[in-house]
Design a protein around this motif. Sequence first.
Motif, mmCIF file in Angstrom:
data_model
loop_
_atom_site.group_PDB
_atom_site.id
_atom_site.type_symbol
_atom_site.label_atom_id
_atom_site.label_comp_id
_atom_site.label_asym_id
_atom_site.label_seq_id
_atom_site.Cartn_x
_atom_site.Cartn_y
_atom_site.Cartn_z
ATOM 1 N N THR A 84 43.616 50.229 28.470
ATOM 2 C CA THR A 84 42.550 51.099 27.955
ATOM 3 C C THR A 84 41.663 51.603 29.087
ATOM 4 O OG1 THR A 84 42.524 49.542 26.063
ATOM 5 C CG2 THR A 84 40.952 51.340 26.014
ATOM 6 N N LEU A 85 42.287 52.156 30.086
ATOM 7 C CA LEU A 85 41.555 52.605 31.264
ATOM 8 C C LEU A 85 40.625 53.762 30.929
ATOM 9 C CD1 LEU A 85 44.421 52.231 33.838
ATOM 10 C CD2 LEU A 85 42.140 51.235 34.087
ATOM 11 N N LYS A 86 39.500 53.785 31.642
ATOM 12 C CA LYS A 86 38.472 54.810 31.447
ATOM 13 C C LYS A 86 38.254 55.549 32.770
ATOM 14 C CE LYS A 86 35.994 51.740 28.241
ATOM 15 N NZ LYS A 86 34.707 51.067 27.964
ATOM 16 N N PRO A 87 37.748 56.762 32.719
ATOM 17 C CA PRO A 87 37.478 57.484 33.974
ATOM 18 C C PRO A 87 36.569 56.706 34.922
ATOM 19 C CG PRO A 87 37.402 59.001 32.132
ATOM 20 C CD PRO A 87 37.541 57.624 31.536
ATOM 21 N N GLU A 88 35.650 55.922 34.369
ATOM 22 C CA GLU A 88 34.751 55.147 35.224
ATOM 23 C C GLU A 88 35.442 53.979 35.920
ATOM 24 O OE1 GLU A 88 34.303 56.008 32.002
ATOM 25 O OE2 GLU A 88 33.267 54.403 30.887
ATOM 26 N N ASP A 89 36.699 53.725 35.592
ATOM 27 C CA ASP A 89 37.469 52.717 36.309
ATOM 28 C C ASP A 89 38.061 53.273 37.609
ATOM 29 O OD1 ASP A 89 38.710 51.594 33.141
ATOM 30 O OD2 ASP A 89 37.149 50.643 34.363
ATOM 31 N N THR A 90 37.922 54.567 37.818
ATOM 32 C CA THR A 90 38.449 55.192 39.023
ATOM 33 C C THR A 90 37.791 54.605 40.264
ATOM 34 O OG1 THR A 90 38.978 57.267 37.905
ATOM 35 C CG2 THR A 90 38.648 57.361 40.291
ATOM 36 N N ALA A 91 38.597 54.090 41.180
ATOM 37 C CA ALA A 91 38.085 53.437 42.390
ATOM 38 C C ALA A 91 39.256 52.984 43.247
ATOM 39 C CB ALA A 91 37.224 52.236 42.028
ATOM 40 N N MET A 92 38.928 52.549 44.453
ATOM 41 C CA MET A 92 39.881 51.825 45.275
ATOM 42 C C MET A 92 39.767 50.360 44.871
ATOM 43 S SD MET A 92 42.135 52.285 47.695
ATOM 44 C CE MET A 92 41.682 53.652 48.777
ATOM 45 N N TYR A 93 40.911 49.747 44.592
ATOM 46 C CA TYR A 93 40.927 48.361 44.164
ATOM 47 C C TYR A 93 41.455 47.476 45.292
ATOM 48 C CZ TYR A 93 39.803 49.517 39.355
ATOM 49 O OH TYR A 93 39.155 49.948 38.221
ATOM 50 N N TYR A 94 40.748 46.387 45.523
ATOM 51 C CA TYR A 94 41.078 45.467 46.599
ATOM 52 C C TYR A 94 41.294 44.062 46.049
ATOM 53 C CZ TYR A 94 38.852 49.073 49.489
ATOM 54 O OH TYR A 94 38.500 50.262 50.095
ATOM 55 N N CYS A 95 42.228 43.337 46.627
ATOM 56 C CA CYS A 95 42.301 41.916 46.328
ATOM 57 C C CYS A 95 41.685 41.148 47.486
ATOM 58 C CB CYS A 95 43.726 41.454 46.024
ATOM 59 S SG CYS A 95 44.810 41.317 47.433
ATOM 60 N N ALA A 96 41.193 39.981 47.183
ATOM 61 C CA ALA A 96 40.499 39.160 48.159
ATOM 62 C C ALA A 96 40.882 37.701 47.972
ATOM 63 C CB ALA A 96 38.994 39.336 48.023
ATOM 64 N N ALA A 97 40.818 36.964 49.062
ATOM 65 C CA ALA A 97 41.204 35.554 49.024
ATOM 66 C C ALA A 97 40.183 34.689 49.739
ATOM 67 C CB ALA A 97 42.577 35.370 49.677
ATOM 68 N N ARG A 98 40.011 33.499 49.193
ATOM 69 C CA ARG A 98 39.225 32.483 49.877
ATOM 70 C C ARG A 98 40.107 31.221 49.897
ATOM 71 N NH1 ARG A 98 33.400 31.148 50.849
ATOM 72 N NH2 ARG A 98 33.307 28.874 51.048
ATOM 73 N N PRO A 99 40.853 31.041 50.994
ATOM 74 C CA PRO A 99 41.750 29.892 51.086
ATOM 75 C C PRO A 99 41.001 28.562 51.093
ATOM 76 C CG PRO A 99 42.349 31.565 52.687
ATOM 77 C CD PRO A 99 41.019 31.947 52.111
ATOM 78 N N LEU A 100 41.700 27.527 50.732
ATOM 79 C CA LEU A 100 41.183 26.156 50.746
ATOM 80 C C LEU A 100 39.930 26.012 49.891
ATOM 81 C CD1 LEU A 100 41.666 25.323 54.527
ATOM 82 C CD2 LEU A 100 43.219 24.888 52.620
ATOM 83 N N THR A 101 39.844 26.810 48.865
ATOM 84 C CA THR A 101 38.713 26.732 47.937
ATOM 85 C C THR A 101 39.253 26.822 46.525
ATOM 86 O OG1 THR A 101 37.324 27.879 49.550
ATOM 87 C CG2 THR A 101 36.459 27.643 47.323
ATOM 88 N N ARG A 102 39.524 25.647 45.952
ATOM 89 C CA ARG A 102 40.203 25.631 44.661
ATOM 90 C C ARG A 102 39.351 26.152 43.524
ATOM 91 N NH1 ARG A 102 44.981 23.161 44.129
ATOM 92 N NH2 ARG A 102 45.856 22.079 45.949
ATOM 93 N N GLU A 103 38.053 25.865 43.578
ATOM 94 C CA GLU A 103 37.188 26.231 42.461
ATOM 95 C C GLU A 103 36.236 27.332 42.893
ATOM 96 O OE1 GLU A 103 35.101 22.939 40.810
ATOM 97 O OE2 GLU A 103 34.162 24.101 39.212
ATOM 98 N N ALA A 104 36.143 28.387 42.080
ATOM 99 C CA ALA A 104 35.293 29.522 42.432
ATOM 100 C C ALA A 104 33.887 29.378 41.875
ATOM 101 C CB ALA A 104 35.918 30.817 41.936
ATOM 102 N N GLY A 105 33.790 28.891 40.642
ATOM 103 C CA GLY A 105 32.473 28.744 40.036
ATOM 104 C C GLY A 105 31.737 30.062 39.960
ATOM 105 N N VAL A 106 30.448 30.013 40.247
ATOM 106 C CA VAL A 106 29.602 31.188 40.102
ATOM 107 C C VAL A 106 29.860 32.234 41.178
ATOM 108 C CG1 VAL A 106 27.785 29.920 38.933
ATOM 109 C CG2 VAL A 106 27.732 30.135 41.427
ATOM 110 N N TRP A 107 30.616 31.878 42.226
ATOM 111 C CA TRP A 107 30.845 32.805 43.341
ATOM 112 C C TRP A 107 32.052 33.708 43.119
ATOM 113 C CZ3 TRP A 107 26.674 32.996 45.901
ATOM 114 C CH2 TRP A 107 25.899 31.845 46.067
ATOM 115 N N GLY A 108 32.740 33.554 42.042
ATOM 116 C CA GLY A 108 34.006 34.241 41.869
ATOM 117 C C GLY A 108 33.953 35.752 41.965
#
Length: 127
Positions: A84-108
Amino acid sequence: QVQLVESGGGSVQAGGSLRLSCAASGYNYISASMGWFRQAPGKEREGVANIDSYGSTGYADSVKGRFTISRDNAKNTLYLQMNTLKPEDTAMYYCAARPLTREAGVWGLAAHWYGYWGQGTQVTVSS
């Protein structure tokens, strides 16, 4: 070294779907927290969705119920199913990683919390 390579972006009409992938290498993928971010022209980078090594997920309010983040630990790959994509979803999308950090919590969904980034894949949604 750590490498993150996104794919799956493209141009779709509003209401359509896309599935983004992020192939990861160079670190222990299973023990890393991962996230998807996006940045539209003239706007700050914002968190879209995250998943930690325990499978806990988080979503921005703007995409809840439409986007689903998942990970395949056997393939070292992160996914973002976007419906259900919307025009406001238009953007460059990036993936990101934080190795050796199993739990993200509030920082996700906080961009500064991640140390590694891919080059991005463009998503364009037309009305």
